[in-house]
Design a protein around this motif. Structure first.
Motif, short mmCIF file in Angstrom:
data_model
loop_
_atom_site.label_atom_id
_atom_site.label_comp_id
_atom_site.label_asym_id
_atom_site.label_seq_id
_atom_site.Cartn_x
_atom_site.Cartn_y
_atom_site.Cartn_z
N LEU A 16 -10.06 22.13 9.04
CA LEU A 16 -8.86 22.90 8.72
C LEU A 16 -7.60 22.23 9.22
O LEU A 16 -6.50 22.58 8.81
N THR A 17 -7.72 21.25 10.11
CA THR A 17 -6.54 20.56 10.61
C THR A 17 -5.88 19.73 9.51
O THR A 17 -4.74 19.31 9.65
N ALA A 18 -6.58 19.50 8.40
CA ALA A 18 -6.00 18.76 7.28
C ALA A 18 -5.40 19.68 6.22
O ALA A 18 -4.91 19.21 5.19
N ALA A 19 -5.42 20.99 6.48
CA ALA A 19 -4.95 21.94 5.47
C ALA A 19 -3.49 21.69 5.12
O ALA A 19 -3.08 21.79 3.96
N GLY A 20 -2.67 21.38 6.13
CA GLY A 20 -1.26 21.13 5.86
C GLY A 20 -1.06 19.94 4.95
O GLY A 20 -0.19 19.95 4.08
N CYS A 21 -1.89 18.92 5.11
CA CYS A 21 -1.77 17.74 4.25
C CYS A 21 -2.23 18.04 2.84
O CYS A 21 -1.69 17.52 1.88
N ARG A 22 -3.24 18.88 2.71
CA ARG A 22 -3.67 19.24 1.36
C ARG A 22 -2.57 20.00 0.64
O ARG A 22 -2.34 19.80 -0.55
N ARG A 23 -1.86 20.88 1.36
CA ARG A 23 -0.74 21.59 0.75
C ARG A 23 0.38 20.62 0.39
O ARG A 23 1.01 20.71 -0.65
N HIS A 24 0.61 19.64 1.27
CA HIS A 24 1.67 18.66 1.05
C HIS A 24 1.43 17.86 -0.22
O HIS A 24 2.35 17.54 -0.97
N HIS A 25 0.14 17.50 -0.47
CA HIS A 25 -0.18 16.64 -1.61
C HIS A 25 -0.50 17.43 -2.88
O HIS A 25 -0.70 16.82 -3.93
N ALA A 31 0.84 -1.19 0.00
CA ALA A 31 0.00 0.00 0.00
C ALA A 31 0.87 1.24 0.00
O ALA A 31 2.02 1.22 0.47
N TRP A 32 0.32 2.31 -0.53
CA TRP A 32 0.97 3.62 -0.51
C TRP A 32 0.51 4.34 0.74
O TRP A 32 -0.68 4.61 0.92
N LEU A 33 1.44 4.63 1.63
CA LEU A 33 1.15 5.31 2.89
C LEU A 33 1.71 6.73 2.83
O LEU A 33 2.87 6.94 2.49
N SER A 34 0.87 7.69 3.15
CA SER A 34 1.25 9.10 3.09
C SER A 34 1.21 9.70 4.49
O SER A 34 0.25 9.48 5.24
N ILE A 35 2.26 10.45 4.84
CA ILE A 35 2.39 11.02 6.18
C ILE A 35 2.70 12.51 6.05
O ILE A 35 3.58 12.89 5.28
N CYS A 36 1.98 13.34 6.78
CA CYS A 36 2.32 14.77 6.80
C CYS A 36 1.94 15.36 8.15
O CYS A 36 1.06 14.85 8.85
N PRO A 37 2.62 16.43 8.58
CA PRO A 37 2.35 17.03 9.89
C PRO A 37 0.92 17.57 9.97
O PRO A 37 0.40 18.14 9.01
N ARG A 38 0.31 17.39 11.12
CA ARG A 38 -1.01 17.95 11.35
C ARG A 38 -0.90 19.46 11.60
O ARG A 38 0.08 19.94 12.14
N GLU A 39 -1.95 20.15 11.19
CA GLU A 39 -2.08 21.58 11.45
C GLU A 39 -3.34 21.81 12.27
O GLU A 39 -4.34 21.13 12.06
N PRO A 40 -3.33 22.79 13.18
CA PRO A 40 -2.17 23.58 13.59
C PRO A 40 -1.18 22.75 14.39
O PRO A 40 -1.53 21.71 14.95
#
Length: 206
Positions: A168-177, A86-95
């Motif tokens: 909005l806590t997923a905003a950082g992940c949307r920017r990451h992807h 599987a493809w696993l994606s990890i990014c910091p949570r915001e805020p």
């Protein structure tokens, strides 16, 4: 590891998934900006579970959004492994969580998950008001607490501000992807032309 923010793209041997996860996610001082990993599907499934299964994965998922983005069949590898990937994606949570919030939450997780069937307000005695502010039901078992709720609780413990809209806590992940402007979506282009994905080397062969 680098001292400045870095990204990781890797297809590690499946047997090293936990070792790599601990290396990347254990310490808050590690400036991981994101990771895209090909791992065993079973490992990806429980790492990305909305409700962490133990204190260690709760600690990771409190600070990072971990998503299972795609299942990859054994036929995509040469030679094919015995298990699905599987493809696993990890990014910091915001805020981001204040340092004081992390230092307060971390020692609470280990004893809480020793008895995951216990009520959350019993496992985190004295934090009933903070639990409610974070959107947790104090009467719910520890095992029912989601990673997003742990994230919100840690922010509250650190005196940080919660966004009015939880999405909005997923905003950082949307920017990451997000794909940078002008960079083609190669996977979509290949699919439109009827091309199969490039076959990867099987992790078991390395």
């Amino acid at each position: 590891l680098p001292r400045r923010p870095f990204l990781v793209v890797a297809n590690p041997p499946f047997s090293l998934t936990m070792t790599l996860a601990r290396r990347l996610l254990a310490q808050p001082a590690t400036p991981l900006a994101g990771a895209e990993l090909i791992v065993q599907h079973e490992a990806a499934r429980w790492l990305a579970a909305p409700r962490p299964r133990d204190a260690e994965t709760a600690w990771w998922a409190t600070r990072f959004e971990i998503r299972l983005r795609r299942v990859i069949s054994p036929a995509s590898f040469t030679p094919p492994p015995r298990v699905t990937a599987a493809w696993l994606s990890i990014c910091p949570r915001e805020p981001r969580i204040p340092a004081s919030g992390l230092s307060q939450l971390r020692p609470l997780l280990q004893p809480a998950y020793r008895r995951p069937a216990n009520r959350t307000d019993a496992a985190l005695a004295g934090y009933r008001r903070e639990l409610r502010r974070a959107g947790l039901d104090p009467a719910a078992p520890v095992a029912a607490v989601t990673a997003s709720q742990w994230h919100r609780l840690a922010i509250i413990l650190g005196g940080g501000m919660l966004p009015a809209d939880p999405s909005l806590t997923a905003a950082g992940c949307r920017r990451h992807h997000a794909r940078p402007s002008g960079v083609p979506d190669l996977a979509a282009d290949d699919a439109a032309r009827g091309l199969r994905p490039t076959r990867r080397r099987s992790p078991r062969s390395r």
